[in-house]
Design an enzyme around this catalytic site. Sequence first.
Site, short mmCIF file in Angstrom:
data_model
loop_
_atom_site.label_atom_id
_atom_site.label_comp_id
_atom_site.label_asym_id
_atom_site.label_seq_id
_atom_site.Cartn_x
_atom_site.Cartn_y
_atom_site.Cartn_z
N SER A 442 0.86 -1.23 0.14
CA SER A 442 0.03 0.20 -0.13
C SER A 442 0.82 1.02 0.05
O SER A 442 2.08 1.26 0.55
CB SER A 442 -0.69 0.05 1.10
OG SER A 442 -0.27 -0.04 2.42
N TRP A 570 -9.01 -12.94 10.36
CA TRP A 570 -9.60 -11.78 10.54
C TRP A 570 -11.04 -11.73 10.15
O TRP A 570 -11.56 -10.59 10.16
CB TRP A 570 -8.72 -10.66 9.86
CG TRP A 570 -7.35 -10.41 10.54
CD1 TRP A 570 -7.13 -10.67 11.81
CD2 TRP A 570 -6.48 -9.52 10.00
NE1 TRP A 570 -5.75 -10.37 12.06
CE2 TRP A 570 -5.46 -9.75 10.89
CE3 TRP A 570 -6.08 -9.05 8.95
CZ2 TRP A 570 -4.06 -8.91 10.75
CZ3 TRP A 570 -4.88 -8.51 8.62
CH2 TRP A 570 -3.97 -8.43 9.71
N HIS A 703 5.54 2.53 11.39
CA HIS A 703 4.68 2.76 12.39
C HIS A 703 5.09 4.18 12.87
O HIS A 703 4.48 5.09 13.70
CB HIS A 703 4.63 1.79 13.47
CG HIS A 703 4.00 0.50 13.09
ND1 HIS A 703 4.71 -0.45 12.79
CD2 HIS A 703 2.82 0.32 13.08
CE1 HIS A 703 4.13 -1.56 12.44
NE2 HIS A 703 2.88 -1.14 12.55
N1 GLN Z 1 0.04 -5.53 1.46
C1 GLN Z 1 -0.42 -4.96 2.63
C2 GLN Z 1 -0.36 -3.35 2.67
O1 GLN Z 1 0.69 -2.98 2.20
C3 GLN Z 1 -0.06 -5.52 3.61
C4 GLN Z 1 -0.56 -4.89 5.03
C5 GLN Z 1 -0.21 -6.12 6.28
O2 GLN Z 1 0.58 -6.85 6.24
N2 GLN Z 1 -0.99 -5.64 7.30
O3 GLN Z 1 -1.04 -2.69 3.20
#
Ligand code: GLN
Length: 763
Positions: A442, A570, A703
């Site tokens: 993302s 999830w 983060h």
């Molecule tokens: N492909 C997802 C992203 O980049 C992976 C997110 C994740 O591992 N929580 O947002």
Amino acid sequence: MVTTHNLGFPRIGAKRELKFAVESYWKGETTRDALKAFGAELRQRHWHDQAALDLVPVGDFAFYDQMLDMSFTLGNLPQRVQGFHGDTLDNYFRVARGRSAKGTEDHAACCGGVAAGEMTKWFDTNYHYIVPEFTAATEFKLDASRLLEQLAEAKAQGVKAKPVIVGPVTYLALGKAKDDSNKLALLPRLIPAYADLLTQLATQGVEWVQIDEPILVTELAADWQQAFTTAYAALGNGKVKLLLATYFGQLQDNLALVAKLPVAGLHLDAINARDEVSAVIEKLPSDRVISLGVINGRNIWKTDLNSVLNWLEPVARQLGDRLWIAPTCSLLHVPVDLNSEQKLDGDIRSWLAFAIQKLAELKVLALALNNGRQAVTAELADNQSAIDARRNSPRVNNPTVKAAIAGITKAMGDRKSGYAQRAPKQAAQLKLPAYPTTTIGSFPQTAEIRHARSEFKAGRLNEADYVKAMQSEIAHSVREQEKLGLDVLVHGECERNDMVEYFGEQLDGYAFSQFGWVQSYGSRCVKPPILFGDIARPNAMTVAWIRYAQSLTSKPMKGMLTGPVTMLNWSFVRDDQPRSVSCYQLALAIREEVLDLEKAGVNVIQIDEAALREGLPLRQSQWKQYLDWAVESFRITANGAQDETQIHTHMCYSEFNDIIESIADMDADVITIETSRSDMELLDAFENFQYPNEIGPGVYDIHSPNIPTTEHMVNLMKKAAERVPAERLWVNPDCGLKTRGWAEVTPALTNMVAAARELRAAH
Ligand code: GLN
Ligand code: ZN
């Protein structure tokens, strides 16, 4: 007469009111008094919702977390916040969330910046608690005020209150000794605080206290078993009656221990530990209350009431007044009220029960047990017709899917060749430099992206314009990546609000609620999709987006999918078939997507398994069984691909030691993992195991808003290269970048690409 009670109620509110109240307090928009008053109002509302029960939990409410509440009750505050001279609630939030040092330099020692308490998963749920901190010097000092105030409130409202606390052994077991001292050595200091608390509750006229010891469903070493004996010898047989509550699993080896504890009653998860019910009845002294959790507190399905009564009626006859019934665990893990759902498909809605509906089911069971089934004929008939409708629904049962599951072969999980044969073919195709760079999927989810998505969902933006808007985002992120000089590109996931929901919405067998929120931690909630039926993929889900993205560049474009295990872990899952079967169904559906991507010319495909570890059973003895089907599901998903197609997987955590064999079994060509905060030490697991495939150890923490320097990332990669041969290393961030802004992402990735170039030059 059977007694009904509840172990805990979701405190977040049917419309997440608590979330919005605490967040507005954190922003300084409301006063502390207003927040406290709102807390009282929510408690009152929730007690009212539980009024039909014989005993109602008090003390299960928390502004942030019940474990943190317990730490404050026990006077066990981390050293770093002990000097705080403000309000206790503010200090509580400081421990929960941390506080930056900005503007508080004068008060560094008292109310300045502090690090947040560590957070970790509450057993095998998706709830996260703040980990109690200990040192060898930890002292406990009871502050019962929170509990006593809530008790007084409850009494004033005529609530039949049963205070709920976390028990001493679980409290110790779930905490962390910051100085590596032996936590158990604190037990003699902890017991008096609990004894004091129980005495104070007794003084208030409390008859029963629910003392939660879920650690009893895990494997306990002898000294921890002994801790139970010691603690309860001191706390049992007192002025209040203790209901020792266990949930989430079976007691197994701990059953004999529990049976001997001098408590007045025992709560057992009679769904997960149904097989133990008769042994418990047999072993427990005949004056003990036995509370059976007969309504599932972890899922959202209606209970099959007749079938519960079939086995419960003889138990009730045997136990008489000693039988209590309840949900299996606190209802914290389910949404509040099904009546909030206005848009949910009528069939599916008729199969569901949220917290309030589960308590109504409990009431029906109690009436049937106390007065005979004829007292609730209509309710039981209604329930039966919903159960039958679900069982027989063509929307739940898809014969084609069932046949496909029956047709799964071992070969479907195998690549055509081993990694050693595949790797050169992929290298020839992809022509990547040493230390290739990529990202995890993302890119920043800007306000415009979110706006376009929600306008489209609301029907205010037509499909053609929506596609245009997303394509322009994709084009933007591709241009940025080319400018940055990344090697394997991604499309950026702008069309996805959530990595599970996006796929769930396109698969048959999934439904979505409007208000099915469950607290994940603090004010954060998740709304798990509802996996209700056999899973099928009517259409390709990602191919058009990825094909468009690939058309914009000559660099390899990585297709991006969520893996079956993460989809499963999830979601709210079915209770009418094993988790493994649902997982295999997801695997078959996503496998088709992999093959379609490949057909569309996509040579690199990432299948995220962020939640693989989360699904590990509570008992280590059951890990292998889970890992076997979880890994096989991943393999079925990925391994239909040709040798030339490079399969990536991504996992966002950092503990691999105990599951490294299964990770290797997944046989992904490349795995990207979260490592930056561990200084690459967690690669030790890969080194020791001689992990054979490629690894992208995250070099920067997504983060944090900090921009990592090139030097820092070069150093991390050098450490990585001491453990894994450089030829098999990738350079990438820890995780996806959706929560960051471009202003952070661009400089961070610039430095990351520079780091890779420096490493290549030295290679
Ligand atoms: N492909 C997802 C992203 O980049 C992976 C997110 C994740 O591992 N929580 O947002
Ligand atoms: Zn991740």
